[in-house]
Scaffold this motif. Structure first.
Motif, mmCIF file in Angstrom:
data_model
loop_
_atom_site.group_PDB
_atom_site.id
_atom_site.type_symbol
_atom_site.label_atom_id
_atom_site.label_comp_id
_atom_site.label_asym_id
_atom_site.label_seq_id
_atom_site.Cartn_x
_atom_site.Cartn_y
_atom_site.Cartn_z
ATOM 1 N N ALA A 11 -4.412 -3.001 13.368
ATOM 2 C CA ALA A 11 -3.093 -3.755 13.447
ATOM 3 C C ALA A 11 -2.252 -3.205 12.170
ATOM 4 N N CYS A 12 -2.918 -2.458 11.285
ATOM 5 C CA CYS A 12 -2.027 -1.949 10.060
ATOM 6 C C CYS A 12 -1.106 -0.946 10.389
ATOM 7 N N PRO A 13 0.166 -1.089 10.084
ATOM 8 C CA PRO A 13 1.201 -0.009 10.131
ATOM 9 C C PRO A 13 1.231 1.231 9.384
ATOM 10 N N ILE A 14 0.330 1.169 8.461
ATOM 11 C CA ILE A 14 0.247 2.283 7.370
ATOM 12 C C ILE A 14 -1.193 2.902 7.009
ATOM 13 N N TRP A 44 -3.563 6.046 5.033
ATOM 14 C CA TRP A 44 -4.642 5.749 3.894
ATOM 15 C C TRP A 44 -5.977 6.333 3.870
ATOM 16 N N PRO A 96 -7.964 -0.772 5.775
ATOM 17 C CA PRO A 96 -8.108 -2.093 5.493
ATOM 18 C C PRO A 96 -9.684 -2.406 5.756
ATOM 19 N N CYS A 112 0.056 -1.791 -0.002
ATOM 20 C CA CYS A 112 0.006 -2.742 1.143
ATOM 21 C C CYS A 112 1.383 -3.488 1.115
ATOM 22 N N LEU A 113 1.853 -3.519 2.403
ATOM 23 C CA LEU A 113 3.009 -4.292 2.804
ATOM 24 C C LEU A 113 3.156 -5.674 2.512
ATOM 25 N N THR A 114 1.974 -6.255 2.469
ATOM 26 C CA THR A 114 1.626 -7.570 2.363
ATOM 27 C C THR A 114 2.549 -8.132 3.822
ATOM 28 N N CYS A 115 1.968 -7.477 4.753
ATOM 29 C CA CYS A 115 2.850 -8.014 6.095
ATOM 30 C C CYS A 115 2.009 -8.945 6.974
ATOM 31 N N PHE A 116 0.653 -9.059 6.562
ATOM 32 C CA PHE A 116 -0.261 -10.094 7.042
ATOM 33 C C PHE A 116 -0.587 -9.665 8.764
ATOM 34 N N GLN A 117 -0.298 -8.471 9.225
ATOM 35 C CA GLN A 117 -0.791 -8.119 10.425
ATOM 36 C C GLN A 117 -2.095 -8.064 10.561
ATOM 37 N N CYS A 118 -2.670 -7.451 9.658
ATOM 38 C CA CYS A 118 -4.445 -7.541 9.754
ATOM 39 C C CYS A 118 -4.992 -8.991 9.633
ATOM 40 N N THR A 127 -5.081 -9.726 3.865
ATOM 41 C CA THR A 127 -3.968 -9.631 2.777
ATOM 42 C C THR A 127 -4.106 -10.115 1.673
ATOM 43 N N ILE A 178 -6.315 -8.627 -0.657
ATOM 44 C CA ILE A 178 -5.808 -7.463 -1.455
ATOM 45 C C ILE A 178 -5.096 -8.183 -2.479
HETATM 46 S S1 SF4 Z 1 -0.755 -6.502 5.047
HETATM 47 FE FE1 SF4 Z 1 -2.615 -5.608 6.040
HETATM 48 S S2 SF4 Z 1 -1.396 -4.661 7.982
HETATM 49 FE FE2 SF4 Z 1 0.013 -4.943 6.531
HETATM 50 S S3 SF4 Z 1 -0.021 -3.156 5.233
HETATM 51 FE FE3 SF4 Z 1 -1.494 -4.690 4.271
HETATM 52 S S4 SF4 Z 1 -3.464 -3.971 4.902
HETATM 53 FE FE4 SF4 Z 1 -1.942 -3.089 6.380
#
Ligand code: SF4
Ligand code: SF4
Lengths: 179, 288
Positions: free
Chosen positions: A52-55, A59, A63, A87-93, A104, A107
């Motif tokens: 799920a993680c866009p980046i 790495w 994750p 980490c983008l803190t995008c909460f997709q994971c 997230t 992290i």
């Molecule tokens: S919040 Fe999760 S999905 Fe988003 S960048 Fe961080 S580790 Fe990846």
């Protein structure tokens, strides 16, 4: 490379084996005691978070590996990693974890522990200093633009002193003061 | 008349007064009272949460406690503020020990937080409390069905147990202006704004992925409800032109700007000239 030269070599592996003697078993409990860390040990290493993680593709530690490293006790590796700060803190994971591991949020916890040990990127340290000095992230400079739009030149109700007072006495103050 | 505590944050008033102005004018036209909160400051953003969780908790608890005093909900136009307030409240409601500890700090400011206050994104408040039907009634020159892609923003949508938001709210609000909602594959992806301080190249790449997905899906404009997302998607189009030699020419508008225009307000009133990628092509899509 030949097999016949007789010297002893470690087995060829894709990654370096983990040195068990360097593991810190208390790291897992430390994270579990932090906000949203409770579900950590429910992770069954399915790698959904990484998918799920866009980046994650750029790495070294993905994750799901970060989560596994926490459970194993690879404290230094996790807290010194660039990944936790990128980490983008995008909460997709976190949204997709079938085991409700708050990836997230965990992290975020790691970043707090790293910051406590002074392991903090310069850009973030500068940001901490700015927050403490200005009492906010952004300060109004173009007040004429606001007036053109029928807005008050200054933000109504704004008070920055309390923010500074609070953060001077928490970790922000220590990060900025203890440089 | 629905009445709210307006928590503006620091980014909107400093960087996007056009968003602020359009919001206030739309609210007035919809008979909604937005009162700027007194004595509040910055939320610290998710950045503060990353290096000083406790400090972040206390500053946001203070804002929440001030909002709680008059019984009105707190509304904000910024996803960063929304996430900070909402997350801090969620945590404090679930952690009695931290709630007690934070309240000890709040005593210094003669405040107490019980945790009864509600925090909402202002667009959701308009959707729920005014309603799409009432909003549509005020739309005097609807858009002509032009395709607009919505970038909701990560901190508005996730984690869902904290944010209590759904994308349908934004979609219905956009449709009420006459626009067509354009679906695109990367609709959930981050704009990249958060990683800007530590890895600018990565932030640019993320914005580019997003813009390309939107362009490929055929949208002509982008709608946002957050100053950080707006900044990233709008401004980075110039960086992307420099780095990758690609022009996306996708104007980025804040939702209240789109609504205000459809309600008959003119471009000066919503500060349209302040949008970085020229946004005036939207005017050609207003029907009379
Ligand atoms: S919040 Fe999760 S999905 Fe988003 S960048 Fe961080 S580790 Fe990846
Ligand atoms: S998605 Fe959840 S269970 Fe699966 S590897 Fe990631 S943290 Fe573990």
């Amino acid at each position: 490379m030949t097999e016949t030269d007789g010297s002893e070599r470690p087995p060829a592996t894709l990654i370096e084996p983990i040195d068990m003697s360097t593991l810190d078993a208390s790291f897992r409990r430390e994270i579990q005691s932090m906000p949203d860390g409770d579900e950590l040990s429910a992770c069954f290493a399915c790698t959904t978070c990484t998918a799920a993680c866009p980046i994650a593709n750029q790495w070294e530690y993905k994750p799901h590996q970060l989560i596994r490293m926490i459970i194993l006790g690879m404290r230094d590796e996790v807290l010194s990693s660039k990944e936790i700060w990128e980490c983008l803190t995008c909460f997709q994971c976190q949204e997709r974890c079938p085991q409700k591991v708050r990836v997230t949020d965990i992290i975020f916890d790691c970043k707090n522990l790293a910051a406590e040990e002074g392991k903090i990127p310069d850009a973030i340290r500068n940001l901490a200093r700015e927050l403490l000095e200005k009492g906010q992230l952004y300060v109004i400079t173009a007040d004429w633009e606001r007036e053109d739009l029928d807005l008050e030149p200054e933000l109504p109700g704004l008070s920055t002193e309390e923010f500074k007072t609070i953060l001077r006495n928490t970790r922000t103050g220590r990060i900025v003061g203890g440089e | 008349m629905p009445t709210y505590n307006l928590y503006m944050g620091c980014s909107v008033p400093a960087n996007y007064p056009n968003y602020e102005a359009a919001l206030l004018k739309v609210a007035k036209a919809l008979d909604v009272e937005l009162n700027y909160m007194e004595g509040v400051g910055c939320c610290g953003s998710p950045n503060l949460r990353a290096f000083d969780y406790y400090g972040w908790l206390v500053v946001n608890a203070r804002t929440l406690a001030i909002g709680e005093q008059n019984g009105h909900d707190i509304v904000t136009p910024c996803n960063g503020c929304f996430a900070s307030l909402k997350d801090a409240l969620y945590h404090l409601r679930h952690d009695k020990k931290d709630m007690k500890r934070v309240n000890e700090e709040l005593k210094k400011f003669d405040l107490e937080l019980r945790g009864t206050v509600r925090v909402r994104h202002v667009v959701e408040a308009l959707y729920t409390d005014v309603g799409v039907d009432a909003i549509r009634e005020k739309v005097t020159r609807p858009l002509d069905g032009v395709g607009i892609a919505i970038h909701a923003g990560c901190h508005l949508m996730r984690p869902a147990d904290v944010t209590e938001m759904s994308i349908e709210i934004l979609e219905e609000m956009l449709r009420a202006t006459g626009a067509t909602v354009v679906q695109y594959p990367l609709w959930k992806q981050c704009c990249g704004a958060t990683v800007l301080p530590v890895n600018e190249a990565l932030a640019v790449r993320l914005a580019r992925d997003k813009l390309r997905s939107i362009k490929d899906a055929g949208a002509e404009f982008i709608m946002v409800v957050c100053p950080a997302c707006g900044n990233q998607l709008d401004l980075q189009q110039f960086g992307i032109k420099d780095t990758y030699g690609e022009g996306y020419d996708l104007p980025v508008l804040f939702y209240p700007q789109i609504l205000a225009l459809a309600m008959g307000m003119d471009e000066e009133e919503v500060g349209l000239s302040m949008n970085r990628v020229p946004a005036d092509p939207i005017l050609d899509h207003l029907t009379e």
